[in-house]
Design a protein around this motif. Sequence first.
Motif, short mmCIF file in Angstrom:
data_model
loop_
_atom_site.label_atom_id
_atom_site.label_comp_id
_atom_site.label_asym_id
_atom_site.label_seq_id
_atom_site.Cartn_x
_atom_site.Cartn_y
_atom_site.Cartn_z
N UNK A 1 45.64 34.33 43.51
CA UNK A 1 44.94 35.26 44.40
C UNK A 1 43.47 34.84 44.52
N UNK A 2 42.86 34.56 43.39
CA UNK A 2 41.45 34.17 43.39
C UNK A 2 41.25 32.85 44.13
N UNK A 3 42.16 31.90 43.92
CA UNK A 3 42.06 30.59 44.57
C UNK A 3 42.10 30.73 46.09
N UNK A 4 43.06 31.49 46.60
CA UNK A 4 43.16 31.67 48.05
C UNK A 4 41.98 32.46 48.59
N UNK A 5 41.52 33.45 47.85
CA UNK A 5 40.37 34.24 48.30
C UNK A 5 39.15 33.35 48.45
N UNK A 6 38.91 32.51 47.44
CA UNK A 6 37.74 31.62 47.49
C UNK A 6 37.91 30.55 48.58
N UNK A 7 39.13 30.07 48.77
CA UNK A 7 39.39 29.07 49.82
C UNK A 7 39.09 29.65 51.20
N UNK A 8 39.30 30.95 51.35
CA UNK A 8 39.03 31.62 52.61
C UNK A 8 37.57 32.10 52.70
N UNK A 9 36.81 31.79 51.65
CA UNK A 9 35.40 32.18 51.56
C UNK A 9 35.21 33.69 51.71
N UNK A 10 36.08 34.43 51.04
CA UNK A 10 36.01 35.89 51.06
C UNK A 10 35.48 36.40 49.72
N UNK A 11 34.66 37.42 49.78
CA UNK A 11 34.26 38.10 48.56
C UNK A 11 35.38 39.07 48.20
N UNK A 12 35.35 39.60 47.02
CA UNK A 12 36.34 40.59 46.63
C UNK A 12 36.22 41.83 47.53
N UNK A 13 35.00 42.16 47.89
CA UNK A 13 34.78 43.31 48.78
C UNK A 13 35.44 43.09 50.14
N UNK A 14 35.29 41.88 50.67
CA UNK A 14 35.88 41.56 51.98
C UNK A 14 37.40 41.58 51.91
N UNK A 15 37.96 41.04 50.83
CA UNK A 15 39.41 41.06 50.66
C UNK A 15 39.90 42.50 50.52
N UNK A 16 39.13 43.30 49.83
CA UNK A 16 39.47 44.71 49.69
C UNK A 16 39.55 45.39 51.06
N UNK A 17 38.57 45.13 51.89
CA UNK A 17 38.54 45.71 53.24
C UNK A 17 39.69 45.21 54.10
N UNK A 18 39.92 43.89 54.06
CA UNK A 18 40.98 43.30 54.88
C UNK A 18 42.37 43.75 54.46
N UNK A 19 42.57 43.93 53.16
CA UNK A 19 43.89 44.27 52.65
C UNK A 19 44.13 45.78 52.58
N UNK A 20 43.04 46.55 52.59
CA UNK A 20 43.18 47.99 52.44
C UNK A 20 43.43 48.42 51.01
N UNK B 1 41.89 45.74 43.14
CA UNK B 1 41.91 44.30 43.42
C UNK B 1 41.31 43.51 42.27
N UNK B 2 40.23 44.01 41.70
CA UNK B 2 39.60 43.34 40.56
C UNK B 2 40.56 43.26 39.38
N UNK B 3 41.34 44.31 39.18
CA UNK B 3 42.33 44.31 38.09
C UNK B 3 43.39 43.25 38.32
N UNK B 4 43.79 43.06 39.58
CA UNK B 4 44.77 42.02 39.89
C UNK B 4 44.21 40.63 39.62
N UNK B 5 42.98 40.40 40.02
CA UNK B 5 42.36 39.08 39.86
C UNK B 5 42.01 38.77 38.41
N UNK B 6 41.77 39.79 37.62
CA UNK B 6 41.43 39.55 36.21
C UNK B 6 42.65 39.69 35.31
N UNK B 7 43.82 39.83 35.94
CA UNK B 7 45.08 39.88 35.22
C UNK B 7 45.21 41.11 34.32
#
Length: 68
Positions: A13-32, A38-44
């Motif tokens: 998840x983190x790899x794809x987020x960074x590849x898309x140049x998205x912050x966690x906040x932006x991914x949060x907004x895009x994904x709803x 989301x932070x819990x998912x990325x930090x396992x």
Amino acid sequence: MEDIERSNLARTIKKYRKARKLTMEQLSEKSGINLSTLKKYETDNRNPKLEQLSKIAEALEVSVFEVV
């Protein structure tokens, strides 16, 4: 084995987020998905259900199968 799979999921998840140049906040907004969740998912610290995983994959513009 399950712990390894979850770690891979968090890294992917983190790899794809960074590849898309998205912050966690932006991914949060895009994904709803709530930022703290989301932070819990990325930090396992939490494993997403399929519905949440689908939202993340869609926001990252990848297939669910690429994320898992």
